[in-house]
Design a protein around this motif. Sequence first.
Motif, PDB file in Angstrom:
ATOM      1  N   MET A 137      32.261  45.211  41.075  1.00 10.91           N
ATOM      2  CA  MET A 137      32.898  46.376  40.862  1.00 10.91           C
ATOM      3  C   MET A 137      33.074  47.437  42.285  1.00 10.91           C
ATOM      4  O   MET A 137      34.812  47.855  42.088  1.00 10.91           O
ATOM      5  CB  MET A 137      32.616  47.122  39.283  1.00 10.91           C
ATOM      6  N   ASN A 138      32.824  47.192  42.535  1.00 11.78           N
ATOM      7  CA  ASN A 138      33.090  48.335  43.738  1.00 11.78           C
ATOM      8  C   ASN A 138      34.211  47.701  44.682  1.00 11.78           C
ATOM      9  O   ASN A 138      34.839  47.471  45.116  1.00 11.78           O
ATOM     10  CB  ASN A 138      31.101  48.750  44.746  1.00 11.78           C
ATOM     11  N   ASN A 139      33.559  46.647  44.974  1.00  9.49           N
ATOM     12  CA  ASN A 139      34.809  45.407  45.903  1.00  9.49           C
ATOM     13  C   ASN A 139      36.014  45.191  45.171  1.00  9.49           C
ATOM     14  O   ASN A 139      36.538  45.552  46.009  1.00  9.49           O
ATOM     15  CB  ASN A 139      34.111  43.753  46.320  1.00  9.49           C
ATOM     16  N   TRP A 140      35.715  45.417  43.667  1.00 10.85           N
ATOM     17  CA  TRP A 140      37.232  45.042  43.579  1.00 10.85           C
ATOM     18  C   TRP A 140      38.428  45.975  43.306  1.00 10.85           C
ATOM     19  O   TRP A 140      39.126  46.866  43.152  1.00 10.85           O
ATOM     20  CB  TRP A 140      37.367  44.642  41.415  1.00 10.85           C
ATOM     21  N   ILE A 141      37.175  47.402  42.654  1.00 10.22           N
ATOM     22  CA  ILE A 141      38.280  49.067  42.408  1.00 10.22           C
ATOM     23  C   ILE A 141      38.243  49.523  44.098  1.00 10.22           C
ATOM     24  O   ILE A 141      39.481  50.561  43.760  1.00 10.22           O
ATOM     25  CB  ILE A 141      36.979  49.800  41.417  1.00 10.22           C
ATOM     26  N   GLU A 166      30.392  33.896  46.314  1.00  5.89           N
ATOM     27  CA  GLU A 166      31.381  32.374  45.363  1.00  5.89           C
ATOM     28  C   GLU A 166      32.258  32.926  44.573  1.00  5.89           C
ATOM     29  O   GLU A 166      33.557  32.583  43.714  1.00  5.89           O
ATOM     30  CB  GLU A 166      30.853  31.120  45.396  1.00  5.89           C
ATOM     31  N   VAL A 167      32.029  34.026  43.804  1.00  7.06           N
ATOM     32  CA  VAL A 167      32.320  34.602  42.376  1.00  7.06           C
ATOM     33  C   VAL A 167      33.612  35.220  42.772  1.00  7.06           C
ATOM     34  O   VAL A 167      34.479  34.738  41.654  1.00  7.06           O
ATOM     35  CB  VAL A 167      31.545  34.416  41.557  1.00  7.06           C
ATOM     36  N   LEU A 168      33.449  35.946  43.843  1.00  7.01           N
ATOM     37  CA  LEU A 168      34.599  37.235  44.443  1.00  7.01           C
ATOM     38  C   LEU A 168      36.117  36.012  44.375  1.00  7.01           C
ATOM     39  O   LEU A 168      36.693  36.478  43.760  1.00  7.01           O
ATOM     40  CB  LEU A 168      34.149  37.575  45.562  1.00  7.01           C
ATOM     41  N   HIS A 169      35.711  34.691  44.409  1.00  7.51           N
ATOM     42  CA  HIS A 169      37.374  34.427  44.728  1.00  7.51           C
ATOM     43  C   HIS A 169      38.267  33.707  43.226  1.00  7.51           C
ATOM     44  O   HIS A 169      38.918  33.565  43.531  1.00  7.51           O
ATOM     45  CB  HIS A 169      37.014  33.042  45.354  1.00  7.51           C
ATOM     46  N   SER A 170      36.612  33.957  42.583  1.00 11.58           N
ATOM     47  CA  SER A 170      37.434  33.605  41.318  1.00 11.58           C
ATOM     48  C   SER A 170      37.965  34.651  40.407  1.00 11.58           C
ATOM     49  O   SER A 170      38.513  34.422  38.939  1.00 11.58           O
ATOM     50  CB  SER A 170      36.494  32.504  40.276  1.00 11.58           C
ATOM     51  N   ILE A 171      38.015  36.128  40.412  1.00 10.59           N
ATOM     52  CA  ILE A 171      38.051  37.157  39.938  1.00 10.59           C
ATOM     53  C   ILE A 171      39.275  37.560  39.958  1.00 10.59           C
ATOM     54  O   ILE A 171      39.989  37.584  41.315  1.00 10.59           O
ATOM     55  CB  ILE A 171      36.791  38.408  40.659  1.00 10.59           C
ATOM     56  N   THR A 172      39.999  37.979  38.928  1.00 12.35           N
ATOM     57  CA  THR A 172      41.170  38.333  38.622  1.00 12.35           C
ATOM     58  C   THR A 172      41.702  39.736  38.375  1.00 12.35           C
ATOM     59  O   THR A 172      42.624  39.982  38.617  1.00 12.35           O
ATOM     60  CB  THR A 172      42.477  36.869  37.710  1.00 12.35           C
ATOM     61  N   GLN A 173      40.629  40.111  37.516  1.00  8.89           N
ATOM     62  CA  GLN A 173      40.767  41.456  37.253  1.00  8.89           C
ATOM     63  C   GLN A 173      39.571  42.245  37.160  1.00  8.89           C
ATOM     64  O   GLN A 173      38.582  41.271  36.572  1.00  8.89           O
ATOM     65  CB  GLN A 173      41.529  41.528  35.879  1.00  8.89           C
ATOM     66  N   GLY A 174      39.981  43.479  37.241  1.00 13.77           N
ATOM     67  CA  GLY A 174      38.164  44.105  36.561  1.00 13.77           C
ATOM     68  C   GLY A 174      38.326  45.840  36.811  1.00 13.77           C
ATOM     69  O   GLY A 174      39.285  45.866  36.975  1.00 13.77           O
ATOM     70  N   GLY A 175      37.321  46.132  36.086  1.00 16.72           N
ATOM     71  CA  GLY A 175      36.880  48.010  36.315  1.00 16.72           C
ATOM     72  C   GLY A 175      36.251  48.276  34.658  1.00 16.72           C
ATOM     73  O   GLY A 175      35.726  47.513  34.318  1.00 16.72           O
TER      74      GLY A 175
END
Length: 200
Positions: A137-141, A166-175
């Motif tokens: 979440m911190n990585n995305w926001i 490895e999961v980070l590369h599949s994240i398309t949206q978060g918050g």
Amino acid sequence: MCIRDRPGGTLTVYRGNASSLIQDSGKDSYGRWSWTSLRGTNNTICIISIYQAGGTNDCRNQNESTKTFRHQLHLMATQDGREGSPKQHYLEDLRNLLKEKKSLGNLIILCGDFNETFSENANSFQLAMEFGLIDTMNNWIGHSDFSTHQRNRSNERIDYMLASPEVLHSITQGGYLPFGSCYKGDHRTCLLYTSPSPRD
């Protein structure tokens, strides 16, 4: 799955196509987490939904010990002969579960109400360092200076998702959604969207 035989409890729900990917599932006997292993394109992902009860072993100070924490303390001591802090047992038991899943080659998503900020002295931080998990979440926001609990006045984020790199590369949206936007709870809803095809 909802844990009813012990204090606390977590709920994990899968709908539609996601339910066909389930390989295995389980729960903690104290209601501290439930987990599901999902079949991915190239890997198995174990999603663990946790609730770490807040409190201290001084049950006389009920402002500092939640009802769930006191129940866990009582059950561990009287029924299972486990002395010490439920927080320490939580750390040890969750560490054993993560070791088991990692030994099977599973990627990990560890999410829930940690009742602690993601900081150096926290159980969550220790586990992240040990198993190479990242604060998604911190990585995305890009920041974490806000509260995820309605009664918290000091901008402390106690709800988050930790995951294998490895999961980070599949994240398309978060918050996080505003309080009360999805259900009548006192925590923000935390969302993470992933895609079978990794991002560039």
